[in-house]
Design a protein around this motif. Structure first.
Motif, PDB file in Angstrom:
ATOM      1  N   GLY A 248       0.828  -1.206   0.000  1.00  0.00           N
ATOM      2  CA  GLY A 248       0.000   0.000   0.000  1.00  0.00           C
ATOM      3  C   GLY A 248       0.860   1.252   0.000  1.00  0.00           C
ATOM      4  N   ALA A 249       1.910   1.246   0.841  1.00  0.00           N
ATOM      5  CA  ALA A 249       2.812   2.396   0.885  1.00  0.00           C
ATOM      6  C   ALA A 249       3.564   2.561  -0.423  1.00  0.00           C
ATOM      7  N   ALA A 250       3.976   1.443  -1.016  1.00  0.00           N
ATOM      8  CA  ALA A 250       4.694   1.513  -2.294  1.00  0.00           C
ATOM      9  C   ALA A 250       3.799   2.106  -3.386  1.00  0.00           C
ATOM     10  N   GLY A 251       2.544   1.703  -3.405  1.00  0.00           N
ATOM     11  CA  GLY A 251       1.622   2.254  -4.399  1.00  0.00           C
ATOM     12  C   GLY A 251       1.427   3.748  -4.238  1.00  0.00           C
ATOM     13  N   ARG A 252       1.283   4.196  -2.983  1.00  0.00           N
ATOM     14  CA  ARG A 252       1.125   5.634  -2.742  1.00  0.00           C
ATOM     15  C   ARG A 252       2.402   6.393  -3.105  1.00  0.00           C
ATOM     16  N   GLY A 253       3.541   5.776  -2.861  1.00  0.00           N
ATOM     17  CA  GLY A 253       4.799   6.412  -3.224  1.00  0.00           C
ATOM     18  C   GLY A 253       4.945   6.564  -4.731  1.00  0.00           C
ATOM     19  N   LEU A 254       4.569   5.535  -5.469  1.00  0.00           N
ATOM     20  CA  LEU A 254       4.651   5.610  -6.928  1.00  0.00           C
ATOM     21  C   LEU A 254       3.680   6.651  -7.486  1.00  0.00           C
ATOM     22  N   ASP A 255       2.502   6.756  -6.856  1.00  0.00           N
ATOM     23  CA  ASP A 255       1.556   7.794  -7.280  1.00  0.00           C
ATOM     24  C   ASP A 255       2.152   9.187  -7.080  1.00  0.00           C
ATOM     25  N   ALA A 256       2.817   9.383  -5.930  1.00  0.00           N
ATOM     26  CA  ALA A 256       3.438  10.682  -5.662  1.00  0.00           C
ATOM     27  C   ALA A 256       4.568  10.961  -6.644  1.00  0.00           C
ATOM     28  N   ASP A 258       4.847   9.820  -9.670  1.00  0.00           N
ATOM     29  CA  ASP A 258       4.255  10.096 -10.976  1.00  0.00           C
ATOM     30  C   ASP A 258       3.670  11.510 -11.024  1.00  0.00           C
ATOM     31  N   ALA A 259       3.027  11.921  -9.928  1.00  0.00           N
ATOM     32  CA  ALA A 259       2.359  13.227  -9.903  1.00  0.00           C
ATOM     33  C   ALA A 259       3.338  14.381  -9.728  1.00  0.00           C
ATOM     34  N   ASP A 260       4.351  14.199  -8.863  1.00  0.00           N
ATOM     35  CA  ASP A 260       5.217  15.311  -8.476  1.00  0.00           C
ATOM     36  C   ASP A 260       6.590  15.284  -9.135  1.00  0.00           C
ATOM     37  N   GLY A 261       6.984  14.119  -9.607  1.00  0.00           N
ATOM     38  CA  GLY A 261       8.318  14.002 -10.187  1.00  0.00           C
ATOM     39  C   GLY A 261       9.414  13.827  -9.153  1.00  0.00           C
ATOM     40  N   HIS A 262       9.069  13.703  -7.883  1.00  0.00           N
ATOM     41  CA  HIS A 262      10.036  13.475  -6.802  1.00  0.00           C
ATOM     42  C   HIS A 262       9.283  12.872  -5.619  1.00  0.00           C
ATOM     43  N   LEU A 263      10.040  12.451  -4.603  1.00  0.00           N
ATOM     44  CA  LEU A 263       9.438  11.797  -3.446  1.00  0.00           C
ATOM     45  C   LEU A 263       9.684  12.577  -2.153  1.00  0.00           C
ATOM     46  N   THR A 264       9.920  13.858  -2.268  1.00  0.00           N
ATOM     47  CA  THR A 264      10.195  14.668  -1.084  1.00  0.00           C
ATOM     48  C   THR A 264       9.066  14.576  -0.064  1.00  0.00           C
ATOM     49  N   SER A 265       7.838  14.524  -0.528  1.00  0.00           N
ATOM     50  CA  SER A 265       6.693  14.485   0.394  1.00  0.00           C
ATOM     51  C   SER A 265       6.600  13.163   1.146  1.00  0.00           C
ATOM     52  N   LEU A 267       9.357  11.441   2.399  1.00  0.00           N
ATOM     53  CA  LEU A 267      10.539  11.146   3.216  1.00  0.00           C
ATOM     54  C   LEU A 267      10.174  10.770   4.646  1.00  0.00           C
ATOM     55  N   GLY A 268       9.166  11.415   5.204  1.00  0.00           N
ATOM     56  CA  GLY A 268       8.772  11.124   6.573  1.00  0.00           C
ATOM     57  C   GLY A 268       8.170   9.749   6.759  1.00  0.00           C
ATOM     58  N   GLU A 269       7.726   9.132   5.665  1.00  0.00           N
ATOM     59  CA  GLU A 269       7.149   7.793   5.736  1.00  0.00           C
ATOM     60  C   GLU A 269       8.171   6.698   5.503  1.00  0.00           C
ATOM     61  N   MET A 270       9.384   7.066   5.101  1.00  0.00           N
ATOM     62  CA  MET A 270      10.396   6.078   4.754  1.00  0.00           C
ATOM     63  C   MET A 270      11.205   5.643   5.972  1.00  0.00           C
ATOM     64  N   GLN A 271      11.671   4.408   5.941  1.00  0.00           N
ATOM     65  CA  GLN A 271      12.661   3.968   6.916  1.00  0.00           C
ATOM     66  C   GLN A 271      13.964   4.715   6.632  1.00  0.00           C
ATOM     67  N   HIS A 272      14.503   5.364   7.641  1.00  0.00           N
ATOM     68  CA  HIS A 272      15.739   6.127   7.457  1.00  0.00           C
ATOM     69  C   HIS A 272      16.904   5.177   7.192  1.00  0.00           C
TER      70      HIS A 272
END
Length: 299
Positions: A248-256, A258-265, A267-272
């Motif tokens: 589920g998280a991977a799908g939301r990340g790919l959507d972001a 695709d939409a934004d061109g980056h994954l900055t939004s 970062l807080g959801e990722m394992q550091h």
């Protein structure tokens, strides 16, 4: 570092001791060795390895398409990475009784603490789907007897799973559970129970440990650990939960992305990176070679 320090036979012995104590053991489902290490780090009592997850990981439905080699290989990868006991789904045993016997010895050699063999026909289907069919009692008993006769370590847990509740009702499930215990099963996995009263009825009928499957979007309500403990459940699994959360998280990340061109939004959801390196004991490898770990990670 590298693999677990506790030998497989000792893991099995300790697992049997805890199971015999009557304690409820929580065993979330791992989808790879790294997720198993996280389960261990978070303080759970064991790890479950789901056949549905192994199939999904290969891009396949859970209908008996995976092989013993694939299942044992992933089981070994997970079991050798953690100090916790790991039990694995062996579907219908990968064939006739002689195949079941080979399955048990292969899983023993892979370092697993136990497995369950089910009474569905082959090819099987997910336990929480409609349209299941089960084998007759004699065939189910032969599978369990073959498993018990084949094991070399008496502490290797042989659990019998029955799917007959969804086919012929609760009374049939209780009768089947009793027959499987008489055949030598160390524990019972009654699949797709509808409510706590049904779990309680199985608990009253047999005197071996019982497993409860708390899979999402299935036939059973999602009971809490305390509720299951209250009716005498000994093991509870969440077989696909971590994979569902991760996908589920991977799908939301790919959507972001695709939409934004980056994954900055995201970062807080990722394992550091620092948490990942800590989980895989990166720094411990320094004991062998200082060139492997010679850095610090800023948070």
């Amino acid at each position: 570092m590298l693999y677990a320090q506790t030998p497989a036979a000792e893991k099995r012995r300790l697992f049997r001791e805890r199971l015999a104590s009557g304690e409820l053991l929580r065993m979330p489902g791992a989808f790879n060795p790294l997720s198993a290490k996280l389960i261990e780090r978070k303080g759970f009592e064991g790890v479950y390895i789901s056949g549905a997850v192994l199939a999904a990981d290969l891009g396949l439905p859970d209908i008996g398409l995976t092989t013993l080699t694939e299942v044992a290989g992933r089981g070994q990868q997970i079991a050798r990475t953690i100090e916790l006991p790991a039990i694995i789904d062996a579907d219908t045993g990968f064939g006739e009784p002689m195949n079941v016997a080979r399955t048990i010895q292969t899983l023993e050699d892979a370092g697993l603490a136990g497995t369950h063999i089910e009474d569905q026909i082959n090819p099987k289907r997910c336990g929480h789907l409609d349209g299941k069919s089960v084998v007759d009692e004699d065939t189910a008993i032969k599978r369990i007897r073959a498993a018990v006769d084949a094991r070399r370590d008496p502490n290797f847990l042989i659990m019998a799973r029955t799917d007959i509740r969804a086919v012929d009702g609760l009374d049939a499930a209780i009768d089947r559970a009793k027959a499987l215990v008489d055949a030598g099963a160390d524990a019972i996995f009654p699949e797709a129970m509808r409510d706590l009263n049904e779990f309680a009825a199985v608990r009253e009928a047999v005197d071996v440990p019982i497993l409860a499957n708390m899979t999402e979007f299935g036939k059973s309500e999602l009971f809490s650990v305390d509720q299951l403990r209250g009716v005498g459940i000994n093991i509870v699994i969440w077989p696909v939960s971590l994979l569902r959360i991760a996908m589920g998280a991977a799908g939301r990340g790919l959507d972001a992305l695709d939409a934004d061109g980056h994954l900055t939004s995201k970062l807080g959801e990722m394992q550091h990176r620092a948490d990942l390196y800590d989980l895989i004991d990166y720094e411990d490898y320094n004991h062998f070679d200082t060139s492997v770990f010679n850095f610090q990670i800023a948070r």
